[in-house]
Design a protein around this motif. Structure first.
Motif, PDB file in Angstrom:
ATOM      1  N   SER A  24       5.893   1.586   7.742  1.00  0.00           N
ATOM      2  CA  SER A  24       6.549   2.760   7.161  1.00  0.00           C
ATOM      3  C   SER A  24       7.159   3.614   8.259  1.00  0.00           C
ATOM      4  CB  SER A  24       5.613   3.609   6.297  1.00  0.00           C
ATOM      5  OG  SER A  24       4.942   4.596   7.072  1.00  0.00           O
ATOM      6  N   PHE A  25       8.193   4.375   7.881  1.00  0.00           N
ATOM      7  CA  PHE A  25       8.876   5.207   8.873  1.00  0.00           C
ATOM      8  C   PHE A  25       8.002   6.355   9.368  1.00  0.00           C
ATOM      9  CE2 PHE A  25      10.114   7.415   4.925  1.00  0.00           C
ATOM     10  CZ  PHE A  25       9.851   8.722   5.268  1.00  0.00           C
ATOM     11  N   LEU A  26       6.883   6.634   8.685  1.00  0.00           N
ATOM     12  CA  LEU A  26       5.989   7.705   9.144  1.00  0.00           C
ATOM     13  C   LEU A  26       5.403   7.401  10.518  1.00  0.00           C
ATOM     14  CD1 LEU A  26       4.006   8.572   5.883  1.00  0.00           C
ATOM     15  CD2 LEU A  26       5.939   9.796   6.880  1.00  0.00           C
ATOM     16  N   HIS A  82      23.449  11.946   8.563  1.00  0.00           N
ATOM     17  CA  HIS A  82      22.562  11.187   7.700  1.00  0.00           C
ATOM     18  C   HIS A  82      21.748  12.200   6.904  1.00  0.00           C
ATOM     19  CE1 HIS A  82      23.395   7.314   9.636  1.00  0.00           C
ATOM     20  NE2 HIS A  82      23.443   8.008  10.757  1.00  0.00           N
ATOM     21  N   ALA A  83      21.904  12.147   5.597  1.00  0.00           N
ATOM     22  CA  ALA A  83      21.148  13.035   4.712  1.00  0.00           C
ATOM     23  C   ALA A  83      19.882  12.319   4.262  1.00  0.00           C
ATOM     24  CB  ALA A  83      22.002  13.415   3.513  1.00  0.00           C
ATOM     25  N   PHE A  84      18.799  13.043   4.239  1.00  0.00           N
ATOM     26  CA  PHE A  84      17.489  12.452   3.957  1.00  0.00           C
ATOM     27  C   PHE A  84      16.751  13.362   2.990  1.00  0.00           C
ATOM     28  CE2 PHE A  84      12.945  12.452   4.968  1.00  0.00           C
ATOM     29  CZ  PHE A  84      12.612  11.105   4.861  1.00  0.00           C
ATOM     30  N   LEU A  85      16.244  12.796   1.899  1.00  0.00           N
ATOM     31  CA  LEU A  85      15.459  13.538   0.917  1.00  0.00           C
ATOM     32  C   LEU A  85      14.167  12.773   0.677  1.00  0.00           C
ATOM     33  CD1 LEU A  85      18.391  14.289  -1.533  1.00  0.00           C
ATOM     34  CD2 LEU A  85      17.159  16.024  -0.201  1.00  0.00           C
ATOM     35  N   ASN A  86      13.043  13.453   0.814  1.00  0.00           N
ATOM     36  CA  ASN A  86      11.731  12.834   0.696  1.00  0.00           C
ATOM     37  C   ASN A  86      10.881  13.669  -0.253  1.00  0.00           C
ATOM     38  OD1 ASN A  86       9.646  10.862   2.202  1.00  0.00           O
ATOM     39  ND2 ASN A  86       8.642  12.829   1.858  1.00  0.00           N
ATOM     40  N   PHE A  87      10.087  13.013  -1.098  1.00  0.00           N
ATOM     41  CA  PHE A  87       9.269  13.772  -2.039  1.00  0.00           C
ATOM     42  C   PHE A  87       7.977  13.031  -2.354  1.00  0.00           C
ATOM     43  CE2 PHE A  87      12.264  11.174  -4.358  1.00  0.00           C
ATOM     44  CZ  PHE A  87      11.543  10.625  -5.421  1.00  0.00           C
ATOM     45  N   ALA A  88       6.935  13.821  -2.595  1.00  0.00           N
ATOM     46  CA  ALA A  88       5.646  13.253  -2.986  1.00  0.00           C
ATOM     47  C   ALA A  88       5.727  12.791  -4.435  1.00  0.00           C
ATOM     48  CB  ALA A  88       4.543  14.298  -2.818  1.00  0.00           C
ATOM     49  N   GLN A  89       5.110  11.641  -4.702  1.00  0.00           N
ATOM     50  CA  GLN A  89       5.139  11.045  -6.039  1.00  0.00           C
ATOM     51  C   GLN A  89       3.819  10.321  -6.229  1.00  0.00           C
ATOM     52  OE1 GLN A  89       7.680  11.435  -8.077  1.00  0.00           O
ATOM     53  NE2 GLN A  89       7.658   9.808  -9.599  1.00  0.00           N
ATOM     54  N   PRO A  90       3.021  10.710  -7.249  1.00  0.00           N
ATOM     55  CA  PRO A  90       1.685  10.114  -7.390  1.00  0.00           C
ATOM     56  C   PRO A  90       1.688   8.593  -7.477  1.00  0.00           C
ATOM     57  CG  PRO A  90       1.937  12.003  -8.849  1.00  0.00           C
ATOM     58  CD  PRO A  90       3.296  11.717  -8.274  1.00  0.00           C
ATOM     59  N   ALA A 127      10.154   3.403  -1.667  1.00  0.00           N
ATOM     60  CA  ALA A 127       8.860   4.070  -1.522  1.00  0.00           C
ATOM     61  C   ALA A 127       8.455   4.066  -0.057  1.00  0.00           C
ATOM     62  CB  ALA A 127       7.808   3.346  -2.354  1.00  0.00           C
ATOM     63  N   VAL A 128       7.674   5.049   0.333  1.00  0.00           N
ATOM     64  CA  VAL A 128       7.071   5.059   1.664  1.00  0.00           C
ATOM     65  C   VAL A 128       5.765   4.282   1.546  1.00  0.00           C
ATOM     66  CG1 VAL A 128       6.245   6.470   3.575  1.00  0.00           C
ATOM     67  CG2 VAL A 128       8.114   7.303   2.116  1.00  0.00           C
ATOM     68  N   SER A 129       5.745   3.108   2.124  1.00  0.00           N
ATOM     69  CA  SER A 129       4.633   2.181   1.914  1.00  0.00           C
ATOM     70  C   SER A 129       4.397   1.346   3.156  1.00  0.00           C
ATOM     71  CB  SER A 129       4.935   1.239   0.734  1.00  0.00           C
ATOM     72  OG  SER A 129       5.278   1.943  -0.427  1.00  0.00           O
ATOM     73  N   GLN A 130       3.271   0.659   3.142  1.00  0.00           N
ATOM     74  CA  GLN A 130       2.972  -0.332   4.158  1.00  0.00           C
ATOM     75  C   GLN A 130       2.692  -1.673   3.502  1.00  0.00           C
ATOM     76  OE1 GLN A 130      -0.347   1.124   6.524  1.00  0.00           O
ATOM     77  NE2 GLN A 130       1.032   2.190   7.911  1.00  0.00           N
ATOM     78  N   ILE A 131       2.910  -2.727   4.262  1.00  0.00           N
ATOM     79  CA  ILE A 131       2.460  -4.065   3.872  1.00  0.00           C
ATOM     80  C   ILE A 131       1.250  -4.399   4.740  1.00  0.00           C
ATOM     81  CG2 ILE A 131       3.014  -6.524   3.842  1.00  0.00           C
ATOM     82  CD1 ILE A 131       4.467  -4.930   1.686  1.00  0.00           C
ATOM     83  N   HIS A 164       0.856  -1.187   0.000  1.00  0.00           N
ATOM     84  CA  HIS A 164       0.000   0.000   0.000  1.00  0.00           C
ATOM     85  C   HIS A 164       0.893   1.239   0.000  1.00  0.00           C
ATOM     86  CE1 HIS A 164      -4.047  -1.832   0.817  1.00  0.00           C
ATOM     87  NE2 HIS A 164      -3.248  -2.852   1.062  1.00  0.00           N
ATOM     88  N   TYR A 165       0.977   1.851  -1.160  1.00  0.00           N
ATOM     89  CA  TYR A 165       1.835   3.017  -1.349  1.00  0.00           C
ATOM     90  C   TYR A 165       1.214   4.232  -0.658  1.00  0.00           C
ATOM     91  CZ  TYR A 165       4.381   6.629  -4.008  1.00  0.00           C
ATOM     92  OH  TYR A 165       5.151   7.707  -4.381  1.00  0.00           O
ATOM     93  N   LEU A 166       2.041   5.008   0.051  1.00  0.00           N
ATOM     94  CA  LEU A 166       1.552   6.142   0.838  1.00  0.00           C
ATOM     95  C   LEU A 166       1.849   7.497   0.202  1.00  0.00           C
ATOM     96  CD1 LEU A 166       2.477   4.829   4.402  1.00  0.00           C
ATOM     97  CD2 LEU A 166       0.251   4.749   3.247  1.00  0.00           C
ATOM     98  N   GLY A 167       2.342   7.472  -1.033  1.00  0.00           N
ATOM     99  CA  GLY A 167       2.445   8.726  -1.774  1.00  0.00           C
ATOM    100  C   GLY A 167       3.788   9.426  -1.754  1.00  0.00           C
TER     101      GLY A 167
END
Length: 405
Positions: A308-310, A230-238, A283-287, A188-191
């Motif tokens: 997910s890390f969220l 630790h460098a972290f880059l996150n972005f929304a992706q449809p 991807a930021v997702s859940q199983i 389940h993709y979280l966007g």
């Protein structure tokens, strides 16, 4: 009767043989407790050794009781990072708010732990390495269940039969795919997509995180010490960028395109990304699965329920889930034990997976209006509103498991 007496009695009969795929977090915890309940445990891991390093992770709530019962809590407390500041920045780099991290995460100062992932995996491996067989540089190739066991062939060419097999091999679990089918059925993709890597700490940061936000994009520098960040880059992706998942160059190109016009320290982060040798992209997702076992094979940790890390609960759920699975099998057959595992653990998992709504909205607003509203809240924030009832990370009271005979 003491646990030692119980184990001695149990071992007068042949020990049931089990195989665990994955030596990350859930795998060694499961191995530790299954050994305590009289099982002969083998762990197979495709890497050449336990994986050291890695980004910081949290151990909270019920999971603290698991590491305490394993005797590794003092070691982990010595490794506690003690993050002191979390600074949010506007798109132009100006400060929005400077907060204590627990204000945003809902953690409990003086109780919850934040450690480098490698410090936790090292402690778990040390706790069980003398009591379980570890097969590194190998993995499961095929599984064939019969009425009396699971016939396993390994990529290295050998074959063996086990009474049970456990998939603790992460969100992209090969064990799950062999047992239940393609990941797409449960993913389940979280966007969002993200990448994390290390770079030199030329910013003067120490024990703190600085996060920059623009609509649909975020960049963070996380300094656990003084030498590197630790460098972290996150972005929304449809939609998930499936073509990039197995192509490191495509991952770097995608991130560079998304952040091409970003300010603050992002240009330097993109330059470091090109040369980094520890880049992780996903991807930021859940199983989400309707059941976690089939026949004599069961899943645990991210393979079964990646939150997910969220949620901030991936590690803690792996610790708790592995403990509950092992305990559910103490002096039980696989069918009864797996049913008990689902019955006792699923509600806890579901509650923690539901935390994604809070995490995504706070950290990664996707529109200008949502970002403005988030920043206004942060400026007036002294503490997160208290959760009604028991927090999700502590919603399960850890039972004591002992063999029944």
């Amino acid at each position: 009767m003491t646990l030692t007496d119980q184990q001695t009695k149990t071992r007068t009969t042949p020990r049931r043989k089990v195989l665990i795929s994955g030596a990350g977090i859930a795998g060694p915890v499961l191995a530790y407790w299954l050994n305590r309940y009289g099982y002969a445990v083998t762990v197979v891991e495709k890497a050449g050794a336990p994986r050291s390093g890695g980004y910081p992770i949290d151990v909270r709530g019920t999971a603290l009781d698991v590491v305490r019962r394993m005797g590794i809590l003092p070691r982990l407390r010595d490794s506690h990072i003690d993050l002191r500041r979390l600074t949010f920045l506007e798109e132009d780099g100006s400060e929005v708010a400077l907060l204590h991290p627990h204000t945003v995460t809902g953690g409990v100062a003086g109780r919850d732990l934040e450690v480098r992932r490698g410090d936790l995996t090292d402690a778990l491996y040390t706790a069980v390495r003398d009591d379980a067989e570890f097969l590194f540089n190998d993995s499961i190739d095929t599984l064939d269940q019969s009425g009396h066991g699971v016939d396993v062939t390994f990529r290295g060419g050998s074959s063996r039969t086990f009474d049970m097999v456990f998939g603790a091999d992460g969100m992209h679990s090969r064990t799950r795919e062999m047992l239940f089918g393609p990941e797409e059925r449960f993913h389940h993709y979280l966007g969002y997509c993200f990448t994390v890597f290390t770079m030199r700490n030329t910013f003067g940061l120490s024990h703190e995180t600085v996060m920059w936000n623009a609509p649909g994009r975020a960049a963070a520098l996380y300094a656990v010490g003084d030498d590197e960040v630790h460098a972290f880059l996150n972005f929304a992706q449809p939609e998930p960028p499936f073509d990039a998942f197995r192509d490191p160059r495509a991952q770097r190109d995608l991130v560079a395109t998304v952040f091409a016009d970003a300010g603050w320290e992002v240009p330097g982060m993109l330059a470091a990304l090109r040369d980094a040798d520890d880049v992780f992209f996903d991807a930021v997702s859940q199983i989400r699965m309707p059941r976690w076992s089939s026949g004599r094979v069961a899943l645990v940790g991210d393979a079964a329920w990646a939150p997910s890390f969220l949620t901030g609960q991936g590690t803690s759920l792996s610790l708790v889930g592995a403990y509950m699975l092992a305990g559910s099998l103490a002096e039980r057959d696989h069918a009864t034990g797996f049913a008990a595992y689902e019955h006792s653990t699923r509600e806890f998992v579901t509650m923690n997976q539901a935390l994604v709504g809070k995490g995504g909205a706070t950290l990664f607003p996707t529109t200008s209006q949502a970002l403005k509203e988030r920043n206004d809240r942060l400026r007036n924030l002294s503490a997160m509103p208290a959760e009604e009832g028991r927090p999700a990370h502590s919603a399960l009271t850890l039972p004591e498991f002992t063999p029944t005979s």
